[in-house]
Motif scaffolding. Structure first.
Motif, PDB file in Angstrom:
ATOM      1  N   MET A   1       0.844  -1.188   0.000  1.00 27.58           N
ATOM      2  CA  MET A   1       0.000   0.000   0.000  1.00 27.58           C
ATOM      3  C   MET A   1       0.886   1.248   0.000  1.00 27.58           C
ATOM      4  O   MET A   1       1.855   1.334   0.751  1.00 27.58           O
ATOM      5  CB  MET A   1      -0.905   0.011   1.243  1.00 27.58           C
ATOM      6  CG  MET A   1      -1.733   1.275   1.412  1.00 27.58           C
ATOM      7  SD  MET A   1      -2.621   1.314   3.013  1.00 27.58           S
ATOM      8  CE  MET A   1      -3.810  -0.010   2.770  1.00 27.58           C
ATOM      9  N   LEU A   2       0.545   2.211  -0.858  1.00 31.89           N
ATOM     10  CA  LEU A   2       1.215   3.502  -0.865  1.00 31.89           C
ATOM     11  C   LEU A   2       0.217   4.609  -0.562  1.00 31.89           C
ATOM     12  O   LEU A   2      -0.921   4.583  -1.037  1.00 31.89           O
ATOM     13  CB  LEU A   2       1.841   3.790  -2.235  1.00 31.89           C
ATOM     14  CG  LEU A   2       3.001   2.928  -2.724  1.00 31.89           C
ATOM     15  CD1 LEU A   2       3.469   3.426  -4.086  1.00 31.89           C
ATOM     16  CD2 LEU A   2       4.157   2.919  -1.737  1.00 31.89           C
ATOM     17  N   ASP A   3       0.628   5.586   0.249  1.00 28.79           N
ATOM     18  CA  ASP A   3      -0.088   6.858   0.363  1.00 28.79           C
ATOM     19  C   ASP A   3       0.948   7.939   0.655  1.00 28.79           C
ATOM     20  O   ASP A   3       2.152   7.688   0.603  1.00 28.79           O
ATOM     21  CB  ASP A   3      -1.231   6.798   1.376  1.00 28.79           C
ATOM     22  CG  ASP A   3      -0.768   6.920   2.814  1.00 28.79           C
ATOM     23  OD1 ASP A   3       0.384   6.550   3.115  1.00 28.79           O
ATOM     24  OD2 ASP A   3      -1.553   7.382   3.647  1.00 28.79           O
ATOM     25  N   SER A   4       0.505   9.184   0.941  1.00 29.62           N
ATOM     26  CA  SER A   4       1.508  10.255   0.938  1.00 29.62           C
ATOM     27  C   SER A   4       1.230  11.441   1.859  1.00 29.62           C
ATOM     28  O   SER A   4       1.278  12.586   1.417  1.00 29.62           O
ATOM     29  CB  SER A   4       1.669  10.785  -0.491  1.00 29.62           C
ATOM     30  OG  SER A   4       0.409  11.227  -0.992  1.00 29.62           O
ATOM     31  N   PRO A   5       0.955  11.248   3.124  1.00 34.46           N
ATOM     32  CA  PRO A   5       0.968  12.408   4.017  1.00 34.46           C
ATOM     33  C   PRO A   5       2.406  12.683   4.460  1.00 34.46           C
ATOM     34  O   PRO A   5       3.058  11.824   5.037  1.00 34.46           O
ATOM     35  CB  PRO A   5       0.099  11.963   5.190  1.00 34.46           C
ATOM     36  CG  PRO A   5       0.241  10.491   5.220  1.00 34.46           C
ATOM     37  CD  PRO A   5       0.502  10.032   3.807  1.00 34.46           C
ATOM     38  N   ARG A   6       2.909  13.855   4.173  1.00 28.59           N
ATOM     39  CA  ARG A   6       4.289  14.225   4.505  1.00 28.59           C
ATOM     40  C   ARG A   6       5.292  13.204   3.966  1.00 28.59           C
ATOM     41  O   ARG A   6       6.029  12.568   4.702  1.00 28.59           O
ATOM     42  CB  ARG A   6       4.445  14.379   6.021  1.00 28.59           C
ATOM     43  CG  ARG A   6       3.647  15.532   6.601  1.00 28.59           C
ATOM     44  CD  ARG A   6       4.075  15.818   8.028  1.00 28.59           C
ATOM     45  NE  ARG A   6       3.343  16.957   8.556  1.00 28.59           N
ATOM     46  CZ  ARG A   6       2.213  16.870   9.245  1.00 28.59           C
ATOM     47  NH1 ARG A   6       1.711  15.674   9.493  1.00 28.59           N
ATOM     48  NH2 ARG A   6       1.599  17.927   9.686  1.00 28.59           N
ATOM     49  N   GLY A   7       5.302  13.042   2.667  1.00 25.75           N
ATOM     50  CA  GLY A   7       6.169  12.072   2.016  1.00 25.75           C
ATOM     51  C   GLY A   7       5.406  10.817   1.644  1.00 25.75           C
ATOM     52  O   GLY A   7       4.312  10.557   2.152  1.00 25.75           O
ATOM     53  N   VAL A   8       5.974  10.024   0.731  1.00 26.17           N
ATOM     54  CA  VAL A   8       5.324   8.792   0.283  1.00 26.17           C
ATOM     55  C   VAL A   8       5.663   7.666   1.253  1.00 26.17           C
ATOM     56  O   VAL A   8       6.831   7.448   1.580  1.00 26.17           O
ATOM     57  CB  VAL A   8       5.777   8.424  -1.142  1.00 26.17           C
ATOM     58  CG1 VAL A   8       5.135   7.113  -1.582  1.00 26.17           C
ATOM     59  CG2 VAL A   8       5.424   9.541  -2.118  1.00 26.17           C
ATOM     60  N   ARG A   9       4.621   6.946   1.717  1.00 25.92           N
ATOM     61  CA  ARG A   9       4.791   5.876   2.690  1.00 25.92           C
ATOM     62  C   ARG A   9       4.384   4.541   2.075  1.00 25.92           C
ATOM     63  O   ARG A   9       3.474   4.477   1.247  1.00 25.92           O
ATOM     64  CB  ARG A   9       3.930   6.129   3.932  1.00 25.92           C
ATOM     65  CG  ARG A   9       4.091   7.488   4.551  1.00 25.92           C
ATOM     66  CD  ARG A   9       3.255   7.626   5.800  1.00 25.92           C
ATOM     67  NE  ARG A   9       1.826   7.439   5.574  1.00 25.92           N
ATOM     68  CZ  ARG A   9       0.899   7.567   6.523  1.00 25.92           C
ATOM     69  NH1 ARG A   9       1.257   7.871   7.763  1.00 25.92           N
ATOM     70  NH2 ARG A   9      -0.376   7.375   6.249  1.00 25.92           N
ATOM     71  N   LEU A  10       5.058   3.473   2.523  1.00 30.54           N
ATOM     72  CA  LEU A  10       4.767   2.122   2.061  1.00 30.54           C
ATOM     73  C   LEU A  10       4.433   1.232   3.250  1.00 30.54           C
ATOM     74  O   LEU A  10       5.135   1.247   4.268  1.00 30.54           O
ATOM     75  CB  LEU A  10       5.969   1.566   1.295  1.00 30.54           C
ATOM     76  CG  LEU A  10       5.849   0.167   0.677  1.00 30.54           C
ATOM     77  CD1 LEU A  10       6.669   0.102  -0.608  1.00 30.54           C
ATOM     78  CD2 LEU A  10       6.315  -0.924   1.646  1.00 30.54           C
ATOM     79  N   ARG A  11       3.335   0.475   3.130  1.00 31.81           N
ATOM     80  CA  ARG A  11       2.954  -0.528   4.120  1.00 31.81           C
ATOM     81  C   ARG A  11       2.830  -1.880   3.428  1.00 31.81           C
ATOM     82  O   ARG A  11       2.618  -1.946   2.214  1.00 31.81           O
ATOM     83  CB  ARG A  11       1.599  -0.192   4.767  1.00 31.81           C
ATOM     84  CG  ARG A  11       1.574   1.037   5.649  1.00 31.81           C
ATOM     85  CD  ARG A  11       0.181   1.203   6.217  1.00 31.81           C
ATOM     86  NE  ARG A  11       0.082   2.265   7.198  1.00 31.81           N
ATOM     87  CZ  ARG A  11      -0.188   3.533   6.920  1.00 31.81           C
ATOM     88  NH1 ARG A  11      -0.382   3.886   5.659  1.00 31.81           N
ATOM     89  NH2 ARG A  11      -0.269   4.429   7.886  1.00 31.81           N
ATOM     90  N   THR A  12       2.906  -2.959   4.194  1.00 26.83           N
ATOM     91  CA  THR A  12       2.703  -4.298   3.648  1.00 26.83           C
ATOM     92  C   THR A  12       1.777  -5.086   4.565  1.00 26.83           C
ATOM     93  O   THR A  12       1.652  -4.792   5.759  1.00 26.83           O
ATOM     94  CB  THR A  12       4.034  -5.062   3.491  1.00 26.83           C
ATOM     95  OG1 THR A  12       4.652  -5.192   4.772  1.00 26.83           O
ATOM     96  CG2 THR A  12       4.957  -4.352   2.527  1.00 26.83           C
ATOM     97  N   ALA A  13       1.130  -6.106   3.990  1.00 25.82           N
ATOM     98  CA  ALA A  13       0.241  -6.980   4.761  1.00 25.82           C
ATOM     99  C   ALA A  13       0.126  -8.317   4.051  1.00 25.82           C
ATOM    100  O   ALA A  13       0.237  -8.401   2.827  1.00 25.82           O
ATOM    101  CB  ALA A  13      -1.138  -6.354   4.925  1.00 25.82           C
ATOM    102  N   SER A  14      -0.114  -9.373   4.814  1.00 19.95           N
ATOM    103  CA  SER A  14      -0.270 -10.708   4.240  1.00 19.95           C
ATOM    104  C   SER A  14      -1.679 -10.961   3.736  1.00 19.95           C
ATOM    105  O   SER A  14      -1.899 -11.876   2.936  1.00 19.95           O
ATOM    106  CB  SER A  14       0.109 -11.768   5.283  1.00 19.95           C
ATOM    107  OG  SER A  14       1.474 -11.651   5.633  1.00 19.95           O
ATOM    108  N   SER A  15      -2.641 -10.189   4.209  1.00 27.55           N
ATOM    109  CA  SER A  15      -4.020 -10.301   3.736  1.00 27.55           C
ATOM    110  C   SER A  15      -4.546  -8.898   3.446  1.00 27.55           C
ATOM    111  O   SER A  15      -4.053  -7.914   4.013  1.00 27.55           O
ATOM    112  CB  SER A  15      -4.904 -11.004   4.767  1.00 27.55           C
ATOM    113  OG  SER A  15      -5.001 -10.228   5.941  1.00 27.55           O
ATOM    114  N   PRO A  16      -5.548  -8.766   2.587  1.00 33.23           N
ATOM    115  CA  PRO A  16      -6.021  -7.438   2.185  1.00 33.23           C
ATOM    116  C   PRO A  16      -6.522  -6.582   3.346  1.00 33.23           C
ATOM    117  O   PRO A  16      -6.383  -5.358   3.328  1.00 33.23           O
ATOM    118  CB  PRO A  16      -7.160  -7.758   1.214  1.00 33.23           C
ATOM    119  CG  PRO A  16      -6.833  -9.110   0.684  1.00 33.23           C
ATOM    120  CD  PRO A  16      -6.213  -9.846   1.836  1.00 33.23           C
TER     121      PRO A  16
END
Length: 401
Positions: A330-345
């Motif tokens: 997952m990408l979003d961008s409050p105060r810079g671009v951030r990346l998250r990960t998850a094993s399920s949606p």
């Protein structure tokens, strides 16, 4: 008798807006004496970006040289749009300024890109403003930039009434291809508010059977942003309190145990709310009655039951499955671009990792479907990101490992 009258009014209002949205604006091509647009509008602070920047909806240009950034993990690659891009979108498509750049595979290896408010020739009275635009790319190697196909004036995908306080514009937020058809979820913006805040009438799903050349919005895909639940009947727009949490979207097809489902992520209008998730079978994308919503413990049939999967502030989202990580990204961008990960949606989602700093002034990071990290051929993840100083879209690469 009051309730039936109220219901009828809401359905009529939604129908009128959708009818207007179905109209495609016809604009004249750029004249010989053309100029890319620049902004002379009011300057207001955008706190999530941290700079004083033009008000949302105004072209910031003129486009400057690409901001150079290389952290070893993340690197700016090339402009995708604008007069200074390698695509020369001003001369080829009448696009001097635009943003968003939602990207998805059309099912045949071509990437479709849906953009938000788009400007062309600054010398015309309306600056050739379009509410949205669609471009295409067959480029399979993004290492040296994203090359766009074709040429000709890029017309609107779907229109809007165009009046502040009623319906100012319609902006794509997510796209997906299912069984040869293209689907775009978009938001009907009623008005621009304070920085990073806007107000929507509804979100809806438009469908195209001709690879994005024409679009139609079924009324039963409309989610009215009213904050209350009122049954409007079969075939009518949805009016449930939880629809307010699905005004902006991201799509991803499930993988592994989640194969056979499509997941729609939702956020409220603006850039301050949390994220939610729904799921549906591919054949049911136009039937909101068959969507299921994550409650924190399981799946329920109404949006009112949905609970956040990521706490706010969450901005414009992009979500994909990465075979390289064997996780959702997952990408979003409050105060810079951030990346998250998850094993399920539905998560749990990891804490965010900063992949691009706020100094780049990027927003709306939208992953490219032909990135090696999404194909399983390498760790490189490419995404479109918009930049306010230039009001154009930039290609950025990061390493997901």
């Amino acid at each position: 008798m009051r309730r039936p009258r109220h219901r009828s009014f809401q359905a009529l209002l939604a129908g009128a807006i959708v009818a207007a949205s179905a109209l495609t604006a016809v604009a004249t091509p750029g004249v010989a004496d053309a100029r890319a647009c620049s902004n002379s509008g009011p300057i207001v602070p955008i706190p999530l970006i941290g700079r004083f920047l033009p008000k949302i909806g105004a072209a910031a240009g003129p486009q400057k040289a690409m901001p150079v950034y290389d952290s070893g993990r993340t690197k700016t690659v090339a402009w995708v749009t604008g007069p200074r891009s390698m695509n020369k979108t001003f001369g080829r498509f009448g696009v001097s300024g635009t943003d968003v750049g939602v990207a998805w595979d059309n099912g045949r290896g071509q990437t479709l890109l849906a953009f938000g408010d788009t400007f062309g020739n600054c010398l015309t009275g309306d600056q050739q403003w379009r509410h949205n635009a669609l471009l295409r790319s067959g480029d399979q190697n993004l290492a040296d930039g994203l090359r766009l196909d074709g040429g000709g004036y890029a017309g609107q995908m779907f229109g809007a009434l165009g009046f502040e306080g009623i319906e100012k514009t319609t902006i794509p937020t997510a796209g997906i291809s299912i069984n040869g058809k293209q689907y775009v979820n978009y938001m009907s913006v009623r008005a621009w508010g304070p920085p990073s805040v806007w107000y929507t009438n509804y979100s809806a799903t438009a469908v195209s059977s001709d690879n994005g050349h024409s679009w139609f919005t079924p009324q039963n895909t409309i989610r009215i942003n009213a904050g209350v639940t009122v049954p409007l009947g079969a075939g009518s727009p949805s009016m449930q309190a939880g629809d307010a949490n699905f005004q902006q979207s991201a799509y991803v097809k499930g993988s592994g145990a989640d194969a056979g489902w499509v997941f729609q992520y939702g956020t409220p209008n603006g850039r301050f709310g949390p994220a939610y998730v729904a799921r549906f079978r591919p054949s049911d994308i136009l039937d909101l009655g068959k969507y299921e919503y994550w409650t924190g413990r399981g799946w329920a049939p109404t949006p009112d039951a949905a609970r956040p999967i990521v706490r706010g502030p969450v901005t414009e989202l992009s979500v994909n499955w990465s075979p390289v990580l064997n996780k959702y990204v997952m990408l979003d961008s409050p105060r810079g671009v951030r990346l998250r990960t998850a094993s399920s949606p539905q998560g749990p989602w990891s804490p965010p990792r900063l992949v691009a700093p706020s100094s780049l002034e990027l927003y709306a990071p939208m992953m490219l479907p032909n990135s090696p990290a999404l194909r399983g051929t390498g760790p490189e993840l490419y995404f479109n990101a918009s930049r306010w100083d230039d009001y154009n879209v930039l290609l950025v690469r990061t390493n997901v490992r």
